[in-house]
Design a protein around this motif. Structure first.
Motif, PDB file in Angstrom:
ATOM      1  N   VAL A  96       0.820  -1.219   0.000  1.00  0.00           N
ATOM      2  CA  VAL A  96       0.000   0.000   0.000  1.00  0.00           C
ATOM      3  C   VAL A  96       0.846   1.258   0.000  1.00  0.00           C
ATOM      4  CG1 VAL A  96      -1.882  -1.189   1.165  1.00  0.00           C
ATOM      5  CG2 VAL A  96      -0.240   0.124   2.530  1.00  0.00           C
ATOM      6  N   GLY A  97       2.114   1.140   0.432  1.00  0.00           N
ATOM      7  CA  GLY A  97       3.015   2.288   0.424  1.00  0.00           C
ATOM      8  C   GLY A  97       2.678   3.315   1.491  1.00  0.00           C
ATOM      9  N   GLU A  98       3.302   4.459   1.378  1.00  0.00           N
ATOM     10  CA  GLU A  98       3.124   5.512   2.383  1.00  0.00           C
ATOM     11  C   GLU A  98       1.748   6.155   2.310  1.00  0.00           C
ATOM     12  OE1 GLU A  98       6.280   8.322   2.191  1.00  0.00           O
ATOM     13  OE2 GLU A  98       7.854   6.848   2.594  1.00  0.00           O
ATOM     14  N   GLN A  99       1.080   6.068   1.173  1.00  0.00           N
ATOM     15  CA  GLN A  99      -0.235   6.698   1.023  1.00  0.00           C
ATOM     16  C   GLN A  99      -1.371   5.795   1.507  1.00  0.00           C
ATOM     17  OE1 GLN A  99      -0.238   9.915   0.189  1.00  0.00           O
ATOM     18  NE2 GLN A  99       1.993   9.616   0.123  1.00  0.00           N
ATOM     19  N   GLY A 100      -1.082   4.534   1.727  1.00  0.00           N
ATOM     20  CA  GLY A 100      -2.093   3.608   2.206  1.00  0.00           C
ATOM     21  C   GLY A 100      -2.152   3.585   3.721  1.00  0.00           C
ATOM     22  N   LYS A 101      -2.975   2.671   4.242  1.00  0.00           N
ATOM     23  CA  LYS A 101      -3.132   2.552   5.681  1.00  0.00           C
ATOM     24  C   LYS A 101      -3.363   1.090   6.034  1.00  0.00           C
ATOM     25  CE  LYS A 101      -5.702   4.519   9.598  1.00  0.00           C
ATOM     26  NZ  LYS A 101      -6.783   5.464   9.999  1.00  0.00           N
ATOM     27  N   VAL A 102      -2.716   0.653   7.096  1.00  0.00           N
ATOM     28  CA  VAL A 102      -2.863  -0.725   7.565  1.00  0.00           C
ATOM     29  C   VAL A 102      -3.331  -0.697   9.015  1.00  0.00           C
ATOM     30  CG1 VAL A 102      -1.764  -2.971   7.846  1.00  0.00           C
ATOM     31  CG2 VAL A 102      -0.949  -1.403   6.062  1.00  0.00           C
ATOM     32  N   ILE A 103      -4.415  -1.422   9.291  1.00  0.00           N
ATOM     33  CA  ILE A 103      -4.958  -1.507  10.649  1.00  0.00           C
ATOM     34  C   ILE A 103      -4.967  -2.972  11.062  1.00  0.00           C
ATOM     35  CG2 ILE A 103      -6.927  -1.055  12.157  1.00  0.00           C
ATOM     36  CD1 ILE A 103      -7.841   1.040  10.042  1.00  0.00           C
ATOM     37  N   GLY A 104      -4.200  -3.309  12.087  1.00  0.00           N
ATOM     38  CA  GLY A 104      -4.213  -4.656  12.622  1.00  0.00           C
ATOM     39  C   GLY A 104      -5.097  -4.716  13.854  1.00  0.00           C
ATOM     40  N   ILE A 105      -5.879  -5.787  13.968  1.00  0.00           N
ATOM     41  CA  ILE A 105      -6.754  -5.976  15.130  1.00  0.00           C
ATOM     42  C   ILE A 105      -6.465  -7.349  15.735  1.00  0.00           C
ATOM     43  CG2 ILE A 105      -9.127  -6.166  15.951  1.00  0.00           C
ATOM     44  CD1 ILE A 105      -9.983  -4.364  13.632  1.00  0.00           C
ATOM     45  N   ASP A 106      -6.195  -7.370  17.032  1.00  0.00           N
ATOM     46  CA  ASP A 106      -5.931  -8.625  17.727  1.00  0.00           C
ATOM     47  C   ASP A 106      -6.476  -8.523  19.149  1.00  0.00           C
ATOM     48  OD1 ASP A 106      -3.632 -11.040  17.013  1.00  0.00           O
ATOM     49  OD2 ASP A 106      -4.421 -10.935  19.050  1.00  0.00           O
ATOM     50  N   PHE A 107      -7.003  -9.633  19.666  1.00  0.00           N
ATOM     51  CA  PHE A 107      -7.580  -9.574  21.019  1.00  0.00           C
ATOM     52  C   PHE A 107      -6.590 -10.001  22.101  1.00  0.00           C
ATOM     53  CE2 PHE A 107      -9.657 -13.991  21.904  1.00  0.00           C
ATOM     54  CZ  PHE A 107      -8.528 -14.636  21.473  1.00  0.00           C
ATOM     55  N   ALA A 108      -5.373 -10.380  21.710  1.00  0.00           N
ATOM     56  CA  ALA A 108      -4.332 -10.720  22.675  1.00  0.00           C
ATOM     57  C   ALA A 108      -3.475  -9.486  22.925  1.00  0.00           C
ATOM     58  CB  ALA A 108      -3.481 -11.877  22.162  1.00  0.00           C
ATOM     59  N   GLY A 109      -3.573  -8.950  24.125  1.00  0.00           N
ATOM     60  CA  GLY A 109      -2.877  -7.699  24.429  1.00  0.00           C
ATOM     61  C   GLY A 109      -1.380  -7.769  24.228  1.00  0.00           C
ATOM     62  N   ALA A 110      -0.770  -8.910  24.561  1.00  0.00           N
ATOM     63  CA  ALA A 110       0.679  -9.044  24.394  1.00  0.00           C
ATOM     64  C   ALA A 110       1.066  -9.041  22.923  1.00  0.00           C
ATOM     65  CB  ALA A 110       1.175 -10.324  25.074  1.00  0.00           C
ATOM     66  N   MET A 111       0.187  -9.574  22.063  1.00  0.00           N
ATOM     67  CA  MET A 111       0.452  -9.529  20.625  1.00  0.00           C
ATOM     68  C   MET A 111       0.413  -8.091  20.124  1.00  0.00           C
ATOM     69  SD  MET A 111       1.138 -12.352  18.999  1.00  0.00           S
ATOM     70  CE  MET A 111       0.982 -14.147  19.147  1.00  0.00           C
ATOM     71  N   VAL A 112      -0.566  -7.336  20.565  1.00  0.00           N
ATOM     72  CA  VAL A 112      -0.681  -5.939  20.144  1.00  0.00           C
ATOM     73  C   VAL A 112       0.546  -5.157  20.591  1.00  0.00           C
ATOM     74  CG1 VAL A 112      -2.020  -3.816  20.401  1.00  0.00           C
ATOM     75  CG2 VAL A 112      -3.202  -6.002  20.129  1.00  0.00           C
ATOM     76  N   THR A 113       0.989  -5.381  21.811  1.00  0.00           N
ATOM     77  CA  THR A 113       2.184  -4.700  22.320  1.00  0.00           C
ATOM     78  C   THR A 113       3.406  -5.046  21.480  1.00  0.00           C
ATOM     79  OG1 THR A 113       1.321  -4.649  24.581  1.00  0.00           O
ATOM     80  CG2 THR A 113       3.700  -4.440  24.310  1.00  0.00           C
ATOM     81  N   LYS A 114       3.549  -6.329  21.132  1.00  0.00           N
ATOM     82  CA  LYS A 114       4.687  -6.751  20.317  1.00  0.00           C
ATOM     83  C   LYS A 114       4.630  -6.127  18.930  1.00  0.00           C
ATOM     84  CE  LYS A 114       7.299 -10.948  19.153  1.00  0.00           C
ATOM     85  NZ  LYS A 114       8.471 -10.615  19.990  1.00  0.00           N
ATOM     86  N   ALA A 115       3.435  -6.099  18.351  1.00  0.00           N
ATOM     87  CA  ALA A 115       3.270  -5.513  17.020  1.00  0.00           C
ATOM     88  C   ALA A 115       3.578  -4.023  17.027  1.00  0.00           C
ATOM     89  CB  ALA A 115       1.850  -5.755  16.525  1.00  0.00           C
ATOM     90  N   ARG A 116       3.130  -3.332  18.059  1.00  0.00           N
ATOM     91  CA  ARG A 116       3.411  -1.902  18.150  1.00  0.00           C
ATOM     92  C   ARG A 116       4.902  -1.650  18.320  1.00  0.00           C
ATOM     93  NH1 ARG A 116      -1.640  -0.400  22.236  1.00  0.00           N
ATOM     94  NH2 ARG A 116      -3.255  -0.248  20.617  1.00  0.00           N
TER      95      ARG A 116
END
Length: 266
Positions: A96-116
């Motif tokens: 998608v490049g710099e003009q696109g947008k990616v939104i990840g959704i996960d219900f495991a808080g530790a996964m979200v922290t790792k992804a961030r």
């Protein structure tokens, strides 16, 4: 019961996220203190050749490569369901490049922290990870051009609601591409009762025809399976749950376990 299942799966994937990437690659999901089975990575595909690949985000938890058939374009907004440590999301970002947008959704808080944390290292400003349920996504309707997911929807207790949510968040004319596990035939009761086999996406899989029906009932059109991969479970793994007699009966049943990559349009 669905809440108990979700709590169990969340706990397992939080454990995985808390392991180092090196440990995750050396066994099923890290050291034996996390789990002692191949249930989590037996179905994974190789990602290292893909543009956007980031080793720290690859926990080997998928069963396909949905971006292969997702027809993502530069500038698209893409939602990645069950985004984990960001493996598919970062591959999407390269498309998608710099003009696109990616939104990840996960219900495991530790996964979200790792992804961030991985996002911060890569200094991406258009990749966001949110903690939330797939059946009730924390995003507005009609915001995504494409929705992807990799071996996650089979873990969701209310699959009908999950596909309806996917329909809600897609723009008119948008589409999804997901890789997931489905069955043709029945699994032994002993496997269905095992938490590890559920969290590993085997015991949670449903019949292929039922899976496709959920998609159609949600309103999607032009639904098409683009890729099918046989999943063969090693006898050594199955014998942790089945007797030799039960294993022999399972083999004779010719039950098929498949990874399918399927697309559908709104």
């Amino acid at each position: 019961m669905s809440d108990k299942i979700k709590d169990m799966v969340r706990a397992k994937y939080n454990q995985i996220a808390l392991r180092s990437n090196k440990e995750n690659n050396s066994s099923c999901c890290g050291s034996s203190s996390c789990c002692d089975h191949e249930d989590y990575t037996i179905m994974s595909d190789e990602y290292s050749h893909l543009e956007g690949y980031h080793e720290d985000a690859d926990l080997k938890l998928g069963c396909g490569i949905p971006t292969e058939y997702a027809q993502i374009s530069e500038g698209d907004t893409v939602i990645d369901l069950g985004s984990g440590a960001g493996n598919d999301a970062f591959v999407v970002r390269s498309i998608v490049g710099e003009q696109g947008k990616v939104i990840g959704i996960d219900f495991a808080g530790a996964m979200v922290t790792k992804a961030r944390g991985n996002t911060s290292k890569l200094k991406f400003e258009n990749v966001t990870f949110l903690e939330g349920d797939i059946e009730d996504m924390p995003v507005d309707e009609s915001i995504a051009d494409v929705v992807i997911s990799n071996c996650v929807l089979n873990l969701v207790p209310d699959k009908s609601k999950a596909f309806r949510e996917m329909y809600r968040v897609l723009k008119e004319g948008g589409h999804f591409c997901v890789s997931d596990i489905v069955l043709v035939g029945e699994l032994p009761d002993e496997l269905l009762k095992e938490a590890e086999m559920y969290a590993g996406c085997i015991a949670s899989a449903i019949q292929k025809d039922d899976y496709l029906e959920f998609i159609s009932d949600a309103g999607f059109k032009n639904v098409d399976i683009r890729k099918t991969k046989d999943i063969s479970l090693p006898a050594g793994m199955l014998l942790k749950y089945l007797s030799l007699e039960a294993l022999d009966e399972f083999k004779k049943s010719n039950t098929g376990i498949y990874s399918i990559t399927v697309v559908g349009h709104k």
